[in-house]
Design an enzyme around this catalytic site. Structure first.
Site, PDB file in Angstrom:
ATOM      1  N   LYS A 113      44.362  30.426  -4.877  1.00  0.00           N
ATOM      2  CA  LYS A 113      42.921  30.433  -5.101  1.00  0.00           C
ATOM      3  C   LYS A 113      42.192  30.678  -3.778  1.00  0.00           C
ATOM      4  CE  LYS A 113      42.445  29.560  -9.528  1.00  0.00           C
ATOM      5  NZ  LYS A 113      41.681  30.425 -10.451  1.00  0.00           N
ATOM      6  N   ASP A 143      43.383  34.882  -6.220  1.00  0.00           N
ATOM      7  CA  ASP A 143      42.403  34.848  -7.308  1.00  0.00           C
ATOM      8  C   ASP A 143      41.078  34.344  -6.756  1.00  0.00           C
ATOM      9  OD1 ASP A 143      40.990  34.656  -9.651  1.00  0.00           O
ATOM     10  OD2 ASP A 143      42.242  33.112 -10.557  1.00  0.00           O
ATOM     11  N   LYS A 152      44.505  35.871 -21.306  1.00  0.00           N
ATOM     12  CA  LYS A 152      44.697  34.458 -21.617  1.00  0.00           C
ATOM     13  C   LYS A 152      44.510  34.245 -23.110  1.00  0.00           C
ATOM     14  CE  LYS A 152      43.289  33.076 -16.989  1.00  0.00           C
ATOM     15  NZ  LYS A 152      42.364  32.302 -16.137  1.00  0.00           N
ATOM     16  N   GLU A 175      42.961  39.220  -7.759  1.00  0.00           N
ATOM     17  CA  GLU A 175      42.508  38.945  -9.123  1.00  0.00           C
ATOM     18  C   GLU A 175      41.012  38.646  -9.139  1.00  0.00           C
ATOM     19  OE1 GLU A 175      43.284  35.645 -12.636  1.00  0.00           O
ATOM     20  OE2 GLU A 175      44.968  36.254 -11.369  1.00  0.00           O
TER      21      GLU A 175
END
Length: 327
Positions: free
Chosen positions: A110, A138, A212, A165
């Site tokens: 992250k 991400d 997802k 991402e």
């Protein structure tokens, strides 16, 4: 999104609401609440994030109904490689986090979190890169195009990235960034939060599609979208419990092709889960149905006021399932 045999009273009668404590802060939370529904086909999970309003959360309810009342797709593979997930933590915490993903050869880190700097992101990524051969990051749409271009240079100074991402929020920004940098771009929010989930692909704005199950309305809905995408697909968790992870593994096992590790190892982020967490073997998980442990359901049960909050939320989302289907 037609719920079929799942009437609203039936859903509420089968409902369990749990609060899962997390090891580290993730997406700004330390406890993850989800509603679980036991249906004739197994368990489904409704875990739309608390800030999502009913029009967006309804797809997550459809996914829970799909799992609890529908049938899973055929299995094409019995092994799903997974990536480790590293929240925005100091570099010193990275080895402990990666140890929860035995055998993982890919890690998602992250970045662009509020209060963090690009320098701290670089330090975190380099700490991960020292332990795992393949690294992706991400940003959750946290950068402008110029910031993302600068970050791409800084984050690849000491090694390559598999992809960035969702570096920017909009499809237009992703398309512009993709023209400016060589690092591949993956789209997540630009797919799952869009009115048209295929727009980002048609615009040539991404090299990889992160899909997802819950936000897209269930395993079958995800597979339908994946069939219309001509770029590689990565199946990822939406911070799911063991029940939601099982749905993600079902989707990944049904894809015709799977080129990248999937983000389905996030169970390690919870202190406790509703079922015994699946342990990766050589960096991979096997697709399997999951039934929560009754003792865990009791121990992790949400407070009465939180249970009522989820009941009210389901009541608000349920009528939208028919509206989305045109009934």
């Amino acid at each position: 999104m037609i719920p079929g045999p799942a009437t609203l009273p039936d859903l509420l009668d089968r409902l369990q609401v749990v609060a899962l404590p997390m090891r580290v802060r993730f997406r700004g939370i330390t406890t993850r609440e989800v509603a679980l529904i036991e249906g004739p086909s197994g368990w489904g999970e409704f875990g739309a994030f608390l800030e999502y309003q009913p029009p967006e959360a309804a797809a997550w309810l459809a996914s829970a109904i799909d799992a609890a009342y529908g049938q899973p797709p055929p299995v094409r593979r019995g092994r799903i490689p997974i990536n480790a997930t590293v929240p925005a933590v100091p570099p010193a915490q990275v080895p402990e986090l990666l140890a929860r993903f035995p055998g993982a050869r890919t890690a998602k880190v992250k970045v662009a979190e509020p209060g963090q700097t690009l320098a701290s992101d670089v330090e975190r990524v380099n700490a991960v890169r020292a332990l795992v051969p393949t690294v992706r990051v991400d940003a959750n749409g946290g950068w402008s195009v110029d910031q993302a271009a600068q970050a791409a240079v800084a984050l690849t100074a000491d090694g390559p990235l598999e992809y960035l991402e969702q570096p920017c929020a909009t499809v237009g920004e992703l398309a512009e960034l993709r023209r400016r940098i060589e690092v591949p771009i993956a789209a997540d929010e630009a797919i799952r939060k869009a009115e048209d989930p295929l727009a980002v692909v048609r615009a040539g704005a991404a090299d990889v599609a992160v899909l997802k199950v819950a936000p897209l309305g269930g395993v079958w809905a995800l597979l339908d979208i994946a069939a219309q995408i001509d770029i590689p697909v990565v199946i990822s968790s939406a911070l799911d419990s063991a029940v939601g992870i099982a749905a993600g593994l079902s989707a990944a096992a049904a894809l015709p092709q799977l080129q990248h590790a999937c983000g389905l190892g996030t169970g390690g982020l919870f202190v406790e889960d509703v079922a015994e967490p699946a342990i990766p073997v050589d960096g991979a998980l096997a697709p399997q149905r999951v039934a929560p442990d009754p003792a865990r359901l009791r121990a992790l049960g949400a407070a009465p006021d939180r249970r009522q909050w989820w009941i009210d939320r389901i009541k608000a989302c349920y009528p939208l399932l028919y509206r989305r289907s045109g009934d």
